[in-house]
Design a protein around this motif. Sequence first.
Motif, short mmCIF file in Angstrom:
data_model
loop_
_atom_site.label_atom_id
_atom_site.label_comp_id
_atom_site.label_asym_id
_atom_site.label_seq_id
_atom_site.Cartn_x
_atom_site.Cartn_y
_atom_site.Cartn_z
N PHE A 84 100.22 21.73 24.16
CA PHE A 84 99.76 20.42 23.70
C PHE A 84 100.92 19.51 23.35
O PHE A 84 100.72 18.31 23.11
N LYS A 105 99.26 20.52 29.18
CA LYS A 105 97.96 20.96 28.65
C LYS A 105 97.06 21.54 29.74
O LYS A 105 96.43 22.58 29.57
N ALA A 186 86.56 22.86 26.38
CA ALA A 186 86.67 22.60 24.95
C ALA A 186 88.03 23.02 24.39
O ALA A 186 88.33 22.70 23.24
N CYS A 187 88.83 23.74 25.18
CA CYS A 187 90.14 24.16 24.70
C CYS A 187 91.25 23.57 25.54
O CYS A 187 92.38 24.04 25.51
N LYS B 28 83.50 21.21 18.48
CA LYS B 28 82.99 21.15 19.85
C LYS B 28 82.11 19.90 20.02
O LYS B 28 82.13 19.25 21.06
N LEU B 31 84.35 16.90 20.45
CA LEU B 31 84.88 16.81 21.82
C LEU B 31 83.82 16.28 22.78
O LEU B 31 84.12 15.50 23.69
N LYS B 35 84.11 12.77 24.82
CA LYS B 35 83.99 12.71 26.27
C LYS B 35 83.01 11.62 26.68
O LYS B 35 83.26 10.86 27.64
N ASN B 128 92.90 10.24 24.85
CA ASN B 128 93.45 11.50 25.37
C ASN B 128 94.21 12.24 24.28
O ASN B 128 94.13 13.47 24.18
N GLU B 131 91.79 13.73 21.83
CA GLU B 131 91.17 14.91 22.43
C GLU B 131 92.11 16.12 22.34
O GLU B 131 91.71 17.21 21.96
N SER B 132 93.38 15.90 22.67
CA SER B 132 94.35 16.99 22.62
C SER B 132 94.51 17.51 21.20
O SER B 132 94.62 18.72 20.99
N GLN B 135 91.47 19.63 20.34
CA GLN B 135 91.51 20.91 21.06
C GLN B 135 92.56 21.84 20.44
O GLN B 135 92.33 23.04 20.31
N ARG B 138 91.19 23.08 17.16
CA ARG B 138 90.09 24.00 17.42
C ARG B 138 90.62 25.36 17.83
O ARG B 138 90.12 26.40 17.41
#
Lengths: 337, 151
Positions: A84, A105, A186-187, B28, B31, B35, B128, B131-132, B135, B138
């Motif tokens: 990341f 990523k 999701a990852c 989740k 995310l 999206k 973006n 989001e990163s 993630q 998470r």
Amino acid sequence: LFFSFSFLYLLCSTSGYILSLYVDCLVVNLDYISCTWNKTGTPEVNYTFYSKLGNDQWKMCNHYLTENNVNIGCNKEIDSRDRFKTFRTQLTNGSEWFEKGHELKKQVKLNPPTNLTVLNGSDFNLWFYWNHTSPAPLHCVESEVRFRTNNNNWDVVSAGIQKYCINLPSSSSRYELQVRNRVDDACGESIFWSDWSEPVVWGSNNSTYAKNSMSPWMPVMYVVGAITVILLAMILLHHERWQLFVTSEGFFSLFFKDWFQFSKGLKDNFKPDYNERACPVREYNYVSQSDVVSSDGSTCSVTTDQTDCSIEHDPEDLSAPFPSNPVSSEEVQKASV
Amino acid sequence: MKLIVFCLFTIYCCSLVKASTMEHKKLKEVLRELKMLKSNLPNTELMMNTPPKDIEDCCCLTALTCFRETLLEHFGISGKYQKKLYKSLNHTLTVSTFGLNFCNTETSTTNCSTCHSHPKENASEFFNRLESLVQRVRLFQIYFRKLYIKY
């Protein structure tokens, strides 16, 4: 003008040479980054590789990949979350520098799943299990299987976490299955799938065994069926009707005995000297509905122009039962006498 | 008495596991909403203060706050997707995941950059990076939960 063209020529040729050193970086199994620069061919000289991950300092490569004693790539160990972060690379031969940034990523390729096994479950379904070797948590890994039956075309479907089921497989078919995986959405979804795992096969050996195990039962079933048929035949043979059936005389008497009784008249009709008695036609008096109520309380409809010669009835015979038709006035007078 | 203590302890442990499961699902959900918003971006040329990719672990909560407030400032919460995302980013579970589970209290958070000090990026890059960040958090949260269950 000549010098400017020469300068432009040198610049273009130099740029082209640097551009030919295109550095590709891939995160392998979330364990390490593998960068290579031999996409357009093996370089002629050795380059020194530096990398900078996130806010860290520039670090020189300590694990080169070589081809014909020339450096063509570098592997760098990382933590799974490092993808990341920003990642920058530098290639230099002392006089030339080439620096590039990389988005790691999604540039991930996991190793293929291992220990793919198959079990015939107690629910008569075929269960496939496998392991994955990356440090990614189970819920971050998306799996896909492909299977084929009897060497037909492959079917590709999504699978659950480390398992897949084929419902009620045929014992005479051969099933072959492979699985691959990648990091799920999701990852931080990876754009590359792993290679397909080693295949696992079920049914090729079992089909022979199944045939052998079934064969003792088939003759038994045939014998039991034959015995049943013979027993039924013997029962019928010993039956009185069957004995009569064998002879032609008995055949007619068995099947047409009763029928003849009902159609005796019909039989007589075909005699050459047949003489049919004329059927008297009478006019019946109307009888009110209250007089013809039946025992269950329902009323019957009455017609006035009904003739019936189906029942043989002698008008002079007082002992014969009344017909089911409306009563004629003549018969009532005779009965009352 | 011992039985009561044991039962209470079991309930406490189960609630902790359940809470971490809920955090896992909450991220989740974030995310998923992100999206949806990305695919319905109203203006992709908008420039906004965007935290960098290389955020220190202990500055993740500060970065989350920056993302949330910038989202509110530039997009508001009138839109369906914007409102859902804002609420999820402001949810207690999300905040606790970014804060408590991700950074121990011994490490100082005073070195984290303020929101307005971050350079501006376009909306696409903004989402973006958000989001990163989610993630990444998470992934760590899943690791944390596995370690917690293991020990």
